[in-house]
Design an enzyme around this catalytic site. Structure first.
Site, PDB file in Angstrom:
ATOM      1  N   HIS A 142      65.166 -67.187  98.601  1.00 34.48           N
ATOM      2  CA  HIS A 142      64.378 -67.257  97.367  1.00 34.48           C
ATOM      3  C   HIS A 142      63.132 -68.117  97.560  1.00 34.48           C
ATOM      4  O   HIS A 142      62.057 -67.791  97.041  1.00 34.48           O
ATOM      5  CB  HIS A 142      65.226 -67.811  96.221  1.00 34.48           C
ATOM      6  CG  HIS A 142      66.109 -66.793  95.577  1.00 34.48           C
ATOM      7  ND1 HIS A 142      67.164 -66.204  96.242  1.00 34.48           N
ATOM      8  CD2 HIS A 142      66.086 -66.238  94.328  1.00 34.48           C
ATOM      9  CE1 HIS A 142      67.759 -65.342  95.424  1.00 34.48           C
ATOM     10  NE2 HIS A 142      67.119 -65.341  94.264  1.00 34.48           N
ATOM     11  N   HIS A 168      72.048 -73.708  97.476  1.00 32.32           N
ATOM     12  CA  HIS A 168      71.238 -74.133  98.606  1.00 32.32           C
ATOM     13  C   HIS A 168      71.141 -75.650  98.637  1.00 32.32           C
ATOM     14  O   HIS A 168      71.230 -76.315  97.598  1.00 32.32           O
ATOM     15  CB  HIS A 168      69.822 -73.558  98.528  1.00 32.32           C
ATOM     16  CG  HIS A 168      69.714 -72.149  99.017  1.00 32.32           C
ATOM     17  ND1 HIS A 168      69.952 -71.802 100.321  1.00 32.32           N
ATOM     18  CD2 HIS A 168      69.383 -71.002  98.364  1.00 32.32           C
ATOM     19  CE1 HIS A 168      69.779 -70.493 100.458  1.00 32.32           C
ATOM     20  NE2 HIS A 168      69.441 -69.994  99.280  1.00 32.32           N
TER      21      HIS A 168
END
Length: 257
Positions: free
Chosen positions: A171, A220
């Site tokens: 992302h 993440h």
């Protein structure tokens, strides 16, 4: 300003300075050519190479810390736990929206629409830049994930659960490439430094928000998104500067011929 210009000219004409200019004429000529804004091998390429080297060096440092378990990974774990225990339901919903808006399939649709628009306008330089930068960068990110094989953060009550690898963040890479290539396109076509600054200052928070959403949602680590940003900047610079330099070189040859 006029007095300052005269003073600088006077200093450059001094015998000692003239001797140095004559002695290092080749080096000074090379430096002047690299800083010339009018040449395709000038300032644009010089700045691009500097950004490429800097971003690559930053990614290399982050990747080394991830592989060797240096202190950055301790910060990763601490920040992930800190955000997880302080998660707010309203903020979580907002971060989910931001994250899903930048899922790979969403970016693919937007990139396809942008590519069709550039194709309609016959803007071959930016069409090639977009197609090489964004899809190419996402493919590079997948290969890097397979190379590093870093596991994602784990929690007893996760907000999201993903089974793919963590480093670097897809992302963060996608957002940096997409917003970055649009910002580069707008900046190059804008002469006002005020508008250029506004474009850059608008782009950076968007990328940062996407990156933060991935850390906040617990899918993440901090180093994942930092590494994603660094590799995306390097790849974007390579694509945009490389393609523009090639097209300008081709145009210069056609003009000379």
């Amino acid at each position: 300003m006029r007095r300052l210009t005269k003073r600088i000219s006077f200093q450059l004409e001094r015998p000692g300075v003239l001797a140095l200019r004559h002695r290092y004429a080749t080096q000074l000529s090379f430096l002047q050519a690299r800083l010339s804004p009018g040449s395709y091998l000038g300032l644009q390429l010089t700045v691009g190479v500097a950004v490429l080297i800097g971003a690559s060096w930053l990614f290399g440092g982050i990747a080394e810390d991830v592989v060797t378990g240096d202190p950055l990974t301790l910060i990763d774990v601490w920040l992930a736990q800190w955000l997880h225990v302080r998660a707010d339901p309203t903020l979580t919903r907002f971060m989910l929206v931001i994250s899903h808006m930048h899922d790979p399939w969403m970016l693919s649709v937007v990139v396809m629409c942008l590519s069709l628009f550039l194709l309609y306008r016959r803007n071959w330089v930016w069409l090639l830049s977009v197609l090489l930068a964004v899809p190419g960068g996402m493919l590079l990110n997948i290969l890097m994930k397979l190379a590093f094989q870093r596991a994602r953060p784990t929690f007893d009550d996760p907000v999201l659960t993903l089974v793919t690898y963590s480093f670097p963040s897809g992302h963060a890479v996608g957002a940096t490439l997409f917003y970055g290539v649009i910002a580069a396109m707008l900046v190059i076509q804008t002469r006002s430094w005020v508008l250029r600054s506004i474009i850059v200052l608008t782009t950076l928070p968007m990328v940062a928000l996407v990156a933060f959403s991935r850390v906040y949602l617990g899918v993440h680590y901090l180093s994942d998104v930092l590494g994603g940003f660094a590799v995306a900047v390097a790849w974007l610079t390579l694509c945009v500067v490389g393609i523009h330099t090639w097209f300008q070189h081709r145009q210069a040859r056609q003009t000379a011929g």
